[in-house]
Scaffold this active site. Structure first.
Site, PDB file in Angstrom:
ATOM      1  CE1 TYR A 440       4.810  -2.059   3.856  1.00  0.00           C
ATOM      2  CE2 TYR A 440       4.753  -0.091   4.469  1.00  0.00           C
ATOM      3  CZ  TYR A 440       5.606  -0.884   4.069  1.00  0.00           C
ATOM      4  OH  TYR A 440       6.818  -0.745   3.830  1.00  0.00           O
ATOM      5  CD  GLU A 441       0.934  -1.164  -0.162  1.00  0.00           C
ATOM      6  OE1 GLU A 441      -0.155  -1.245  -0.670  1.00  0.00           O
ATOM      7  OE2 GLU A 441       1.284   0.258   0.221  1.00  0.00           O
ATOM      8  N   GLY A 442      -2.102  -5.162   2.258  1.00  0.00           N
ATOM      9  CA  GLY A 442      -2.914  -6.217   2.341  1.00  0.00           C
ATOM     10  C   GLY A 442      -1.958  -7.067   3.434  1.00  0.00           C
TER      11      GLY A 442
END
Length: 590
Positions: A440-442
């Site tokens: 997550y978050e890229g």
């Protein structure tokens, strides 16, 4: 689940001895930060996380969150009361602005609390963790009216914030999103669409939830340039700023996940929910990236936190579990078996974990200090350079930290043998919880592309060279046992960077093919740099057992990790030809 003991002494060493935070007292943001304050925050935050958060880690995993027919969500038993104690203790306000009720302390101190909280109960800390990024986004881009309504309550923790970005058909490629924002006569917008993977999208911890939602206005341009950002509260604040009318932002489902089960990961339905634009129309992605970059640095801290928790459990087990006999001198020649810790391969895994956690902790805190200096330094050039270094290292801390954090958790599970696979020992939960931070978050491959494309190729390697120069300067003061391999690793990193810059135009896939090993080179080098600085300080009092252990761990990293930069450079230089050679339709075996 292994007990959690906050690494207080190591944190104090980094803050006081390595980074010399008390010496920054002439910088206004650090005026109140002396050794006593550091000791108090580290000890009290550690005690709070160990006593209040840590017991809830297995509870959250076993119970998970429950969605009710009306769309409301109940968090695991004990989460709500623990969160209230967190707010009452002031830990969430530590580094937030005094103007809105925060304590105004340096970010580097809040980063310590963040590590402890994530180690103690990653799932529980997911709820307040995103709120700090929401505060940053509103501070930078929100109107004064939005700031006055939302920031005091977000800072205090009375309300919590979320990010609503991802849609089922678009994850990393946010330019594909379809959520709509139709302007209303009163200046607000009607937000319609479905978002997925919303951490803390619905819960029972606070009276209101503030969603930051990406959406398109009717005349918006296609792609990412047409995206705007909106504040969409669960309850619309009334004239006094209290939760009023229920907004049409509801939880449609909770995702059933591999880990962090105590964190409510929601599908959120926005059915003409009322929202207010943050910043200018069409500039939502830039505003959201303020929040996302904060979250990415926090992800790296999660990798550290899970690795630390796993290491503590594995060390305890290796000291107690008796299996086999030592190849050399035995601790007790009369015993039927020796503790696992006597075996070199077990030591290899433990020392790899120790070298990563202690070295990466120093890097995370050094970077947090640069965030402080980028805002608080009275020297404009220092502010600029600190900000650029944070930008350069953000994808490294996020991706390298979570990759190594997960790999460390797996290695520590391995030390338990078959017991590591059994739930009662708690190691398998750590592995499951640690896995998500790589995605997550890229996702980490995207972080690598950011480093190679935006942070390296775009400026011809200028910012990379600033970082390399810092490493080179510290080689001159480090002990020879690490200075020599660090210089060699630095040479490999410079060569890899230059090769990517020189060959980026040869093939459009070159940067993508070399980006991941390049990020690994930089991550390996950055931790080696921290170990060189640690070794230089520890050598001054090498007879102290704590410093002696630091020097031994630095030697381990110098001999076992820094040489990997040579092979990683060769991966960078392998290019894209072999990667892309098989036609896409033939990748799937018949």
């Amino acid at each position: 689940m292994p007990d959690y003991n906050p690494p207080a002494r190591d944190v104090r060493f980094v803050l006081k001895t390595l980074l010399r935070i008390p010496s920054l007292a002439n910088t206004p943001a650090f005026a109140m930060v002396d050794e006593d304050l550091i000791d108090t925050i580290v000890e009290e935050a550690g005690r709070f996380c160990a006593e209040v958060f840590a017991p809830l880690n297995p509870v959250g995993d076993m119970q998970g969150c429950k969605r009710h027919p009306d769309g409301s969500v109940t968090t695991p038993e004990g989460f709500a009361s623990a969160y209230q104690r967190y707010c009452e203790s002031g830990w969430g306000t530590l580094a937030l602005p005094e103007q809105y009720g925060g304590q105004g302390m340096p970010h580097v101190l809040a980063t310590v609390v963040e590590e402890f909280a994530n180690s103690a109960c990653h799932a529980l800390y997911m709820y307040p963790g995103l709120t700090h990024g929401a505060v940053s986004a509103l501070l930078a881009k929100g109107s004064e009216e939005l700031k006055d309504i939302y920031l005091p309550r977000l800072v205090s923790g009375e309300w919590l914030g979320t990010m609503a970005l991802t849609e089922a058909h678009c994850g990393t490629d946010l330019g594909l999103l379809r959520t709509r924002a139709e302007p209303l006569e009163d200046g607000s917008f009607a937000i319609s669409g479905e978002k997925i993977f919303c951490s803390g999208g619905e819960h029972d911890l606070t009276a209101n939830i503030v969603h930051l939602v990406l959406a398109r206005t009717p005349q918006a341009a296609a792609g990412s340039r047409g995206i705007s950002l909106f504040v969409v509260p669960k309850f619309i604040p009334d004239a006094e700023g209290e939760p009023g009318e229920r907004n049409a932002a509801t939880c449609g489902a909770i995702e059933h996940k591999m880990g962090i089960r105590g964190s409510a990961t929601c599908v959120m339905n926005f059915d003409r929910a009322k929202g207010w634009m943050v910043g200018a129309e069409g500039e939502g992605l830039a505003a959201m990236f303020i929040m996302m970059n904060a979250a990415r640095l926090s992800c790296g801290n999660q990798g550290l936190a899970q690795a630390e928790r796993a290491y503590q459990g594995a060390v305890t087990y290796a000291l107690e579990r008796r299996q086999g006999k030592a190849a050399g001198e035995r601790p007790d020649p009369t015993a039927a078996a020796d503790p696992l810790v006597v075996h070199p391969d077990v030591r290899r895994m433990l020392m790899d974990a120790r070298a990563f956690t202690e070295g990466f902790r120093a890097l995370v805190l050094w970077t947090a200090l640069q965030i402080d200096l980028s805002h608080a330094s009275e020297d404009a050039e220092e502010r600029r350079r600190a900000d650029e270094l944070v930008g350069f290292l953000t994808p490294v801390i996020k991706a390298f930290g979570t990759d190594r954090g997960f790999e460390t958790a797996v290695d520590m599970q391995q030390i338990f043998g078959g017991h590591g696979y059994i739930a009662e020992w708690g190691m398998e939960q750590i592995v499951r919880d640690a896995r998500v931070a790589r995605m997550y978050e890229g996702a980490n491959g995207v972080q690598a592309l950011d480093l190679a494309g935006r942070k390296l190729a775009r400026d011809g390697g200028a910012m990379a060279e600033v970082f390399f120069s810092l490493v080179e300067a510290d080689c001159s003061t480090a002990p020879a046992f690490i200075a020599t391999p660090l210089r060699e690793a630095l040479s490999e990193a410079r060569a890899a960077a230059r090769w990517l810059i020189d060959h980026a135009g040869d093939d459009p896939n070159t940067l993508g093919a070399g980006s991941y090993p390049f990020l690994q080179v930089i991550g390996t080098l950055a931790i080696g740099w921290m170990w060189a600085r640690i070794a230089a300080v520890a050598e001054e009092e090498a007879e102290d057992p704590f410093n002696a252990a630091k020097l031994a761990t630095a030697r381990h990293y110098a001999g076992r990790s820094l040489p990997r930069c040579a092979s990683l450079r060769r991966e960078v230089e392998a290019g894209a030809e072999a990667l892309m050679a098989i036609p896409a339709e033939l990748l799937q075996r018949a």
